[in-house]
Design a protein around this motif. Sequence first.
Motif, PDB file in Angstrom:
ATOM      1  N   VAL A 126       0.865  -1.182   0.000  1.00  0.00           N
ATOM      2  CA  VAL A 126       0.000   0.000   0.000  1.00  0.00           C
ATOM      3  C   VAL A 126       0.904   1.234   0.000  1.00  0.00           C
ATOM      4  N   GLY A 127       1.018   1.872  -1.127  1.00  0.00           N
ATOM      5  CA  GLY A 127       1.899   3.024  -1.235  1.00  0.00           C
ATOM      6  C   GLY A 127       1.417   4.209  -0.419  1.00  0.00           C
ATOM      7  N   TYR A 128       2.329   5.116  -0.145  1.00  0.00           N
ATOM      8  CA  TYR A 128       1.967   6.328   0.598  1.00  0.00           C
ATOM      9  C   TYR A 128       1.020   7.217  -0.201  1.00  0.00           C
ATOM     10  N   ASP A 129       0.969   6.996  -1.517  1.00  0.00           N
ATOM     11  CA  ASP A 129       0.105   7.806  -2.364  1.00  0.00           C
ATOM     12  C   ASP A 129      -1.198   7.091  -2.731  1.00  0.00           C
ATOM     13  N   VAL A 130      -1.463   5.943  -2.135  1.00  0.00           N
ATOM     14  CA  VAL A 130      -2.701   5.208  -2.448  1.00  0.00           C
ATOM     15  C   VAL A 130      -3.899   5.970  -1.906  1.00  0.00           C
ATOM     16  N   GLN A 131      -4.931   6.036  -2.706  1.00  0.00           N
ATOM     17  CA  GLN A 131      -6.138   6.763  -2.322  1.00  0.00           C
ATOM     18  C   GLN A 131      -6.822   6.077  -1.142  1.00  0.00           C
ATOM     19  N   PRO A 132      -7.113   6.828  -0.070  1.00  0.00           N
ATOM     20  CA  PRO A 132      -7.863   6.214   1.040  1.00  0.00           C
ATOM     21  C   PRO A 132      -9.226   5.708   0.575  1.00  0.00           C
ATOM     22  N   THR A 155     -11.370  -7.313   0.703  1.00  0.00           N
ATOM     23  CA  THR A 155     -11.496  -5.857   0.659  1.00  0.00           C
ATOM     24  C   THR A 155     -10.591  -5.231   1.709  1.00  0.00           C
ATOM     25  N   LEU A 156      -9.710  -4.380   1.251  1.00  0.00           N
ATOM     26  CA  LEU A 156      -8.793  -3.676   2.147  1.00  0.00           C
ATOM     27  C   LEU A 156      -9.168  -2.198   2.179  1.00  0.00           C
ATOM     28  N   THR A 157      -9.466  -1.697   3.361  1.00  0.00           N
ATOM     29  CA  THR A 157      -9.780  -0.279   3.532  1.00  0.00           C
ATOM     30  C   THR A 157      -8.521   0.458   3.945  1.00  0.00           C
ATOM     31  N   VAL A 158      -8.104   1.372   3.093  1.00  0.00           N
ATOM     32  CA  VAL A 158      -6.894   2.151   3.363  1.00  0.00           C
ATOM     33  C   VAL A 158      -7.285   3.431   4.076  1.00  0.00           C
ATOM     34  N   LEU A 159      -6.670   3.692   5.211  1.00  0.00           N
ATOM     35  CA  LEU A 159      -6.987   4.862   6.024  1.00  0.00           C
ATOM     36  C   LEU A 159      -6.197   6.092   5.561  1.00  0.00           C
ATOM     37  N   PRO A 160      -6.715   7.281   5.832  1.00  0.00           N
ATOM     38  CA  PRO A 160      -6.019   8.513   5.434  1.00  0.00           C
ATOM     39  C   PRO A 160      -4.929   8.889   6.439  1.00  0.00           C
ATOM     40  N   ALA A 161      -4.043   7.962   6.715  1.00  0.00           N
ATOM     41  CA  ALA A 161      -2.935   8.180   7.637  1.00  0.00           C
ATOM     42  C   ALA A 161      -1.813   7.243   7.238  1.00  0.00           C
ATOM     43  N   ALA A 162      -0.582   7.679   7.455  1.00  0.00           N
ATOM     44  CA  ALA A 162       0.574   6.910   6.998  1.00  0.00           C
ATOM     45  C   ALA A 162       1.294   6.253   8.160  1.00  0.00           C
ATOM     46  N   LEU A 163       1.778   5.054   7.900  1.00  0.00           N
ATOM     47  CA  LEU A 163       2.592   4.344   8.881  1.00  0.00           C
ATOM     48  C   LEU A 163       3.893   5.117   9.085  1.00  0.00           C
ATOM     49  N   PRO A 164       4.240   5.459  10.319  1.00  0.00           N
ATOM     50  CA  PRO A 164       5.481   6.215  10.543  1.00  0.00           C
ATOM     51  C   PRO A 164       6.711   5.347  10.341  1.00  0.00           C
ATOM     52  N   GLU A 165       7.847   5.992  10.169  1.00  0.00           N
ATOM     53  CA  GLU A 165       9.104   5.273   9.991  1.00  0.00           C
ATOM     54  C   GLU A 165       9.422   4.449  11.233  1.00  0.00           C
TER      55      GLU A 165
END
Length: 559
Positions: A126-132, A155-165
Amino acid sequence: MPTLQPQFETRCLSSLVKVFADEELQSAAYHAASALQGEIYSFQVAYRSQVHLPFSLAVTSTLQEGIRLSSVQLVPAEFPNNPNHDGDVLRDTPGLYPDLLVPVPDSGMLKAIPKQWRSIWVTMEVGYDVQPGSHAVSIVFVDTAGETLSSETFTLTVLPAALPEQKLLHTEWFHTDSLVVYYGLEVFSERYWEIVESYVQTAVAYGCNMLLTPIFTPPLDTEVGGERPTVQLVDVWKNGESYTFGFERLKRWVEMGNRNGVKVFELSHLFTQWGAKHAPKIMGTVDGSTQRIFGWETDAAGEAYQGFLAQFLPELVGFLKENDLLNRTYYHISDEPTFEHLASYSSASLWVRQFMGDVPSLDALSDISFYEQGLVQTPVAANNHIEPFLERGVEPLWTYYCCSQYEAVSNRFLCMPSARNRILGLQLYKFNIAGFLHWGYNFWFSQYAKFPIDPYRNTDAHYAFPAGDPFVVYPGQEGTPLVSLRLEVFREALQDMRALELLGSLIGREQTIALMEEGAAEPITFASYPRDEAWLLACRERINAAIGQAAASGVKVEQ
């Protein structure tokens, strides 16, 4: 979607299920989950046919470019676990266990074996630019005539937040001599460097940001009086009692690590394992010929080796300073000392410390005395002996497990459920652990490195350690590693930890830990924790929901 052919059945499963060929599926279907941007998410599709049946796979998804399919292959486990193991194992009988992940080629055909459950591992980057939002993934099984045998949708729901380093330092000890022997390489040939780099790339991709660096051939799991193939990076020239050093290969190693995302380098042990009583094998050029100048015959506290270190270590520190590595380096004295080794370890540690300045030491151990006496700055406590270190408030504190940690605590033997592997991420977060170490990224030898083994036929270092302990990658034919499902699940543990860190930055550690422990019978420790996969999956969904709620309420989250 229901199976279209009565002789062919499928079921969507989580990544925490181990699909054995000879038993019925115990887990319910699992069709939906959530993930953060920047995360790598995995699930499985199990399948079974009543007849021999060739098939291919087709994938349809808005996440298509980031999807990889692997066939979960069975590997032998002749020594699954120690006889006094606890009850949290899937089985303890010798046999074939699911572990090896073999990539499915885009146009490749697979074959269903009659009346055996097998599985396909689906990895979604799931890229950092994937649409939530919701993203459906359809996996279609197709026969040779082009007819659909079955299909499953996840079905994978991508949240509008990024996994931190990842903040945690993580090392899986890399044994380059295993590569030399398995692939028949000349040490330091160009092909050697190519294959080494390929294995480093994979390690980094799975959360290893620290790299064991063989300044001398690592004195690890070596028979007393024996030796392992020489992979020494530092050149040594001996002239009487004087030494000169060459760091060109070490510099190339560091440059390789830098370009592949290695954050920290750990210098291999300066003394032998289990006591620090001898020098490691060190090769040097004497009167134009290469020979062993130190080894098992060398007294660690003797004048000869101490004199060598007094010349070598200042030069090493100078190299670290010149290459901006002083804050990116740890060094080892001796692996796994016990209380009976306190005197010899103390002698070694104090002698080395005077030359290493602010470069910290790091060693795996179980007795807090070594830390309390100031002999190791960064203790790596076994997870079944970590309580005294926690009670003492040791910081920074690392942890590890190996073949000896098979009662109550987390580990990743082939016979253990994957939830026991993944629970570590929650424990690392709760106890603010700074680093994790494991000795076996690719140890393809027998115990004490007496002879090489074939990792496709032997997974227990020739019946020495519980199967799966010595390595988490297998040697691919082209010089690239093939990963195990255990390594995939361990990466999920690290991602859970990072998600908890994100949530903690939004609502605080105390509230995050309380949310994490909902439904647990008692507070989580290294030895006490919920054992079932359903609780662990639900826990991660609670964490994600809380992050999503914070994002929806306007709290600033990483994107």
